[in-house]
Design a protein around this motif. Structure first.
Motif, short mmCIF file in Angstrom:
data_model
loop_
_atom_site.label_atom_id
_atom_site.label_comp_id
_atom_site.label_asym_id
_atom_site.label_seq_id
_atom_site.Cartn_x
_atom_site.Cartn_y
_atom_site.Cartn_z
N SER B 284 0.80 -1.21 0.00
CA SER B 284 0.00 0.00 0.00
C SER B 284 0.85 1.28 0.00
N ALA B 285 2.16 1.14 0.30
CA ALA B 285 3.00 2.34 0.32
C ALA B 285 2.98 3.03 -1.03
N GLY B 286 2.69 4.29 -0.99
CA GLY B 286 2.68 5.07 -2.23
C GLY B 286 1.49 4.80 -3.11
N SER B 287 0.46 4.09 -2.57
CA SER B 287 -0.67 3.73 -3.43
C SER B 287 -1.47 4.96 -3.88
N ALA B 288 -1.48 5.99 -3.03
CA ALA B 288 -2.22 7.20 -3.41
C ALA B 288 -1.57 7.83 -4.65
N LEU B 289 -0.24 7.90 -4.64
CA LEU B 289 0.47 8.46 -5.79
C LEU B 289 0.25 7.58 -7.02
N ALA B 290 0.33 6.26 -6.80
CA ALA B 290 0.12 5.32 -7.91
C ALA B 290 -1.28 5.52 -8.50
N ARG B 291 -2.25 5.72 -7.62
CA ARG B 291 -3.63 5.90 -8.10
C ARG B 291 -3.75 7.19 -8.91
N ARG B 292 -3.05 8.23 -8.45
CA ARG B 292 -3.12 9.50 -9.17
C ARG B 292 -2.46 9.37 -10.56
N ILE B 293 -1.28 8.76 -10.59
CA ILE B 293 -0.60 8.57 -11.88
C ILE B 293 -1.47 7.67 -12.78
N GLY B 294 -2.07 6.66 -12.14
CA GLY B 294 -2.95 5.76 -12.89
C GLY B 294 -4.11 6.53 -13.53
N ALA B 295 -4.69 7.48 -12.77
CA ALA B 295 -5.81 8.27 -13.30
C ALA B 295 -5.34 9.16 -14.45
N TRP B 296 -4.14 9.76 -14.30
CA TRP B 296 -3.60 10.59 -15.39
C TRP B 296 -3.42 9.75 -16.66
N SER B 297 -2.87 8.55 -16.46
CA SER B 297 -2.50 7.76 -17.64
C SER B 297 -3.69 7.29 -18.46
N THR B 298 -4.91 7.36 -17.90
CA THR B 298 -6.08 6.99 -18.71
C THR B 298 -6.81 8.21 -19.24
N ASP B 299 -6.38 9.40 -18.81
CA ASP B 299 -7.04 10.62 -19.24
C ASP B 299 -6.59 10.99 -20.66
N PRO B 300 -7.55 11.31 -21.57
CA PRO B 300 -7.16 11.60 -22.96
C PRO B 300 -6.18 12.77 -23.09
N VAL B 301 -6.18 13.70 -22.13
CA VAL B 301 -5.27 14.85 -22.22
C VAL B 301 -4.03 14.63 -21.33
N LYS B 302 -4.30 14.42 -20.03
CA LYS B 302 -3.16 14.25 -19.10
C LYS B 302 -2.37 12.98 -19.43
N GLY B 303 -2.99 12.06 -20.10
CA GLY B 303 -2.32 10.81 -20.42
C GLY B 303 -1.24 10.97 -21.48
N ILE B 304 -1.34 12.07 -22.28
CA ILE B 304 -0.38 12.22 -23.39
C ILE B 304 1.06 12.41 -22.87
N PRO B 305 1.29 13.33 -21.89
CA PRO B 305 2.68 13.42 -21.39
C PRO B 305 3.18 12.10 -20.80
N VAL B 306 2.28 11.37 -20.13
CA VAL B 306 2.71 10.07 -19.57
C VAL B 306 3.10 9.13 -20.71
N LEU B 307 2.27 9.12 -21.77
CA LEU B 307 2.56 8.26 -22.91
C LEU B 307 3.88 8.67 -23.58
N LEU B 308 4.08 9.99 -23.74
CA LEU B 308 5.32 10.46 -24.38
C LEU B 308 6.54 10.05 -23.55
N LEU B 309 6.39 10.16 -22.24
CA LEU B 309 7.48 9.77 -21.35
C LEU B 309 7.79 8.28 -21.51
N VAL B 310 6.74 7.47 -21.57
CA VAL B 310 6.92 6.01 -21.72
C VAL B 310 7.58 5.72 -23.08
N LEU B 311 7.08 6.39 -24.14
CA LEU B 311 7.63 6.16 -25.48
C LEU B 311 9.10 6.57 -25.55
N ALA B 312 9.41 7.73 -24.94
CA ALA B 312 10.79 8.22 -24.98
C ALA B 312 11.70 7.23 -24.25
N ALA B 313 11.25 6.77 -23.08
CA ALA B 313 12.08 5.82 -22.32
C ALA B 313 12.26 4.53 -23.11
#
Lengths: 69, 686
Positions: B284-313
């Motif tokens: 459960s450690a850090g689950s709140a942060l994980a949940r927030r990042i998880g919510a961003w990553s499914t958002d059509p707008v906020k998800g784009i920077p996450v996707l770009l970061l994943v693609l770049a890596a």
């Protein structure tokens, strides 16, 4: 290639835990009869069951985890 | 706690009529693989009857039990994730709940995966079905550090909740005590104002049934066609028209399907309940942060920077570290500086001079790159087969599968599917299609098998077609990377643009031409977490083993085929036979025909053959404009080929002979046609 090992698997996609029995690749596979690809009964995702070197690594990691408990 | 009563297996076998004539009925429901059948066996003993549910091929098991001194008819339903059916099995379960006259339910849930169980519990609560919840496999959940506050869950749902371990019969006595007292849950997931308002309009129009009008109203709003016969038998044509009008008006308010919208909002309610009652140990450690990042990553707008970061890596790891650093080291330092010369020296020492030595390592005195020995020379097993398989392909495959395993273990992949859902809808698919597509960048054969994840035949055919046509596998990406480095940026752009355009255009056309229907997108999102090194390594190794077993023999076979063709002077004949297409239509040099021949074995092998033709010019920087066009045209054509013979066989196996041959019959001329078009356009505009 040998068939599936009957054990509990966890779908890497949806997290579903299930018994590998009956969830294998269809036996008509032209590449290798009964290859170790498991199909998640919940979401349909296919993934190779760890066998060979991967199975050995998994066994070693599991034993370490058990010893650490 | 000691129960006052318990189930006892009958001492005399019962027939079907006697079973169903029991005064009370218990219906077992639950997700697949939660131990429902074990619990059914524990309740009923061995006296059961198995029969097809009327009008279907789905088997339903019935048995008898004595619970609380009364005889019960116990009915085991097929595992289901949803009362809004997406398969015949799920429809049978929903229809049993809809049509059985008087019953109580026992929902069996996997305590390790409570979220999935709560989603079904929410629907049973909405349906107004009296039920008791069994949290099965409670021991495994506890071993994993998952703690469920059953009292709190029972309070929130307003029903009895019992922890069980069905295989050990733990918790069974308490469960048996609770079953006769099963009540209707007070829990009601709330939906947004528009849905609630549509429901209040809809409910009075629906015929009465065993399930609540609210629950049936939600099924109707979500567009459940399987309810049509029931609706038509109980509502007038005018009412049916009004119901459809309400549904359409609501649907027009959302860009997604109503099935998706309702499922998402219900899942949010189940999530909130889950978070109230479940605590985890270390996880459960850090689950709140994980949940927030998880919510961003499914958002059509906020998800784009996450996707770009994943693609770049992923690009830095696979494209730069794997395809450049590792390939350069393995190919030049390991193979060409050491392995190949050592093998050549060893063979010349061991094998006596003469025909056999020439066969194995080429004529003496000539550098291995200029000879045509079987083992060493230009088609040699070591210099081309193994060097290509181990030095060029393996680093890309390893780095790709490592990246894929990291994404898989982190829980990001299903979120990516949610984010790109809209893009894939345009191609008649849904977000789930991104999974085989991304996996196809590793191995198209493996990905073709993963196309099973799509729910309808039409979707599976489209995914298979697009994989075969326009998704290069990691082996081919390796050679494409190597060749693009020798081309100008503009030529690389031409190549990439054509492949992406073909992918979308063919997808769009296929969605309109291929008969059948698409499906709605329902995918459970596991929690986002930091990938575990052990899991990642095991998964990567398992995929690499699978890949190498399939690919390496084909590399050797390709080398052998080319060598045989060359030695029997058939290669020249083949080159001349293919000349009308290769030289006439694609305007490529005649010797590239041999590369295309190999393309039928593996398309990356064809690309490797082309690489050999142009590599001297690329390394010296003497590529002309015409050569750049030729390389681009050849790469486009070869990329659009069927990936490899293994993939072709997998297509036949998964989609059947008719569809498989139809896909191949389309792909080959289409690849040549696109190549010819690119040639014409580049000669005019490049």
């Amino acid at each position: 290639m040998p068939a599936l090992v009957q054990r509990q698997e966890r779908c890497p996609l949806c997290g579903m835990a299930f018994d590998a029995e009956g969830q294998g690749c269809r036996p008509s596979c032209p590449l290798a009869t009964g290859c170790r690809v498991v199909c998640c009964p919940s979401c349909g995702y296919s993934f190779p069951q760890e066998s060979g070197w991967a199975g050995k690594l998994k066994g070693w990691l599991d034993r370490r985890k058990e010893a650490g408990r | 706690m000691t129960p006052s009563s318990g189930a006892s297996a009958r001492t005399q076998p019962l027939d079907h009529k006697e079973i169903v004539a029991a005064p009370r009925t218990l219906v077992l429901v639950g997700n697949p693989n939660v131990g429902k059948s074990v619990l059914f066996g524990a309740l009923t003993g061995k006296y059961v009857t198995v029969s097809n549910y009327p009008g279907t091929t789905v088997e339903v098991t019935r048995g008898a039990a004595e619970i609380g001194g009364l005889r019960w008819h116990v009915l085991d339903t097929p595992g289901t994730n949803n009362l809004l059916p997406m398969s015949e099995d799920e429809q049978v379960t929903r229809d049993i709940l809809l049509r059985e006259p008087e019953y109580v339910c026992l929902q069996v849930c996997d305590a390790k995966n409570l979220r999935r169980g709560l989603l079904l519990a929410c629907q049973l609560a909405e349906a107004g079905v009296p039920f008791t919840l069994a949290l099965n496999m409670a021991d495994e959940a506890a071993a994993r550090g998952i703690r469920i506050d059953t009292d709190r869950l029972s309070g929130a749902l307003g029903i009895d909740v019992v922890s069980t371990v069905a295989v050990q019969r733990t918790g069974l006595p308490l469960l048996l005590e609770r079953i006769p007292e099963a009540g209707v849950s007070k829990f009601r997931p709330r939906y947004d104002a528009a849905i609630e308002s549509a429901l209040s309009e809809l409910e009075p129009l629906l015929p009465a049934a065993r399930l609540s009008r609210r629950s049936l109203g939600l099924m109707v709003l979500a567009g459940d066609d399987s309810l049509q016969p029931w609706l038509a038998s109980g509502a007038s044509a005018v009412r049916l028209e009004r119901i459809e009008g309400i549904r359409r008006a609501l649907a027009s308010r959302y860009p997604e399907s109503l099935r998706f919208v309702v499922a998402r909002q219900r899942l949010a309610a189940a999530d909130r309940l889950h978070d109230q009652v479940v605590t985890r140990g270390k996880a459960s450690a850090g689950s709140a942060l994980a949940r927030r990042i998880g919510a961003w990553s499914t958002d059509p707008v906020k998800g784009i920077p996450v996707l770009l970061l994943v693609l770049a890596a992923a690009y830095l790891f696979v494209g730069v570290f794997g395809a450049k650093t590792l390939v350069d080291f393995l190919e030049n330092t390991v193979f060409y500086d050491h392995v190949v010369p050592w093998t050549e020296a060893f063979l010349r020492f061991v094998v006596p001079a003469g025909a056999v030595q020439e066969f194995l390592v080429g004529p003496p005195g000539l550098p291995f790159r200029e000879t045509s020995g079987f083992v060493i020379g230009k088609y040699g097993l070591v210099s081309m087969g193994l060097a290509y398989g181990m030095a060029i392909v393996l680093p890309i495959v390893a780095t790709f599968f490592l990246s894929f395993s990291v994404l898989e273990d982190s829980g990001y992949l299903p979120r990516l599917a949610v984010m790109v859902n809209r893009v894939f809808k345009w191609m008649g698919l849904n977000g789930k299609a991104v999974l085989p597509m991304v996996l196809g960048l590793g191995c198209d054969t493996m990905a073709t098998m993963t196309a099973r994840i799509m729910e309808t035949r039409k979707e599976r055919v489209i995914v298979t077609l697009l994989l075969a046509l326009a998704v290069p596998c990691s082996a081919q990406i390796a050679v494409i990377f190597a060749m693009l480095q020798g081309l100008s940026f503009a030529a690389s752009l031409w190549f990439s643009a054509v492949i992406v355009l073909v992918l979308f255009l063919v997808g769009w056309l296929a969605a309109r031409v291929i008969p059948g229907r698409g499906s709605d997108f329902v995918l459970e999102l596991p929690p986002l977490r930091v990938p575990q090194l052990g899991n990642v390594l095991v998964k990567t190794l398992a995929r690499m083993e699978w890949y190498l077993r399939e690919a390496l023999p084909l590399f050797v076979l390709g080398t052998l085929l080319l060598w045989v063709l060359d030695r029997t002077h058939m290669l020249g004949l083949v080159e001349r036979a293919a000349a009308p297409v290769v030289v006439g239509i694609l305007q490529l040099p005649e010797q590239s025909a041999s590369a295309f021949i190999l393309g039928f074995l593996r398309r990356d092998y064809a690309a490797a053959g082309l690489f050999q033709i142009y590599q001297p010019y690329m390394s010296t920087g003497t590529m002309t404009r015409v050569m750049e066009i030729q390389v681009t045209v050849a790469l486009v054509t070869v990329t659009l080929f069927i990936p490899c013979i293994a993939n072709f066989l997998m297509i036949l196996k998964e989609r059947g002979w008719k569809t498989g041959l139809a896909i191949s019959a389309f792909v080959l001329p289409f690849a040549v046609g696109v190549g010819a078009a690119v040639n014409l356009l580049m000669r005019r505009f490049y």
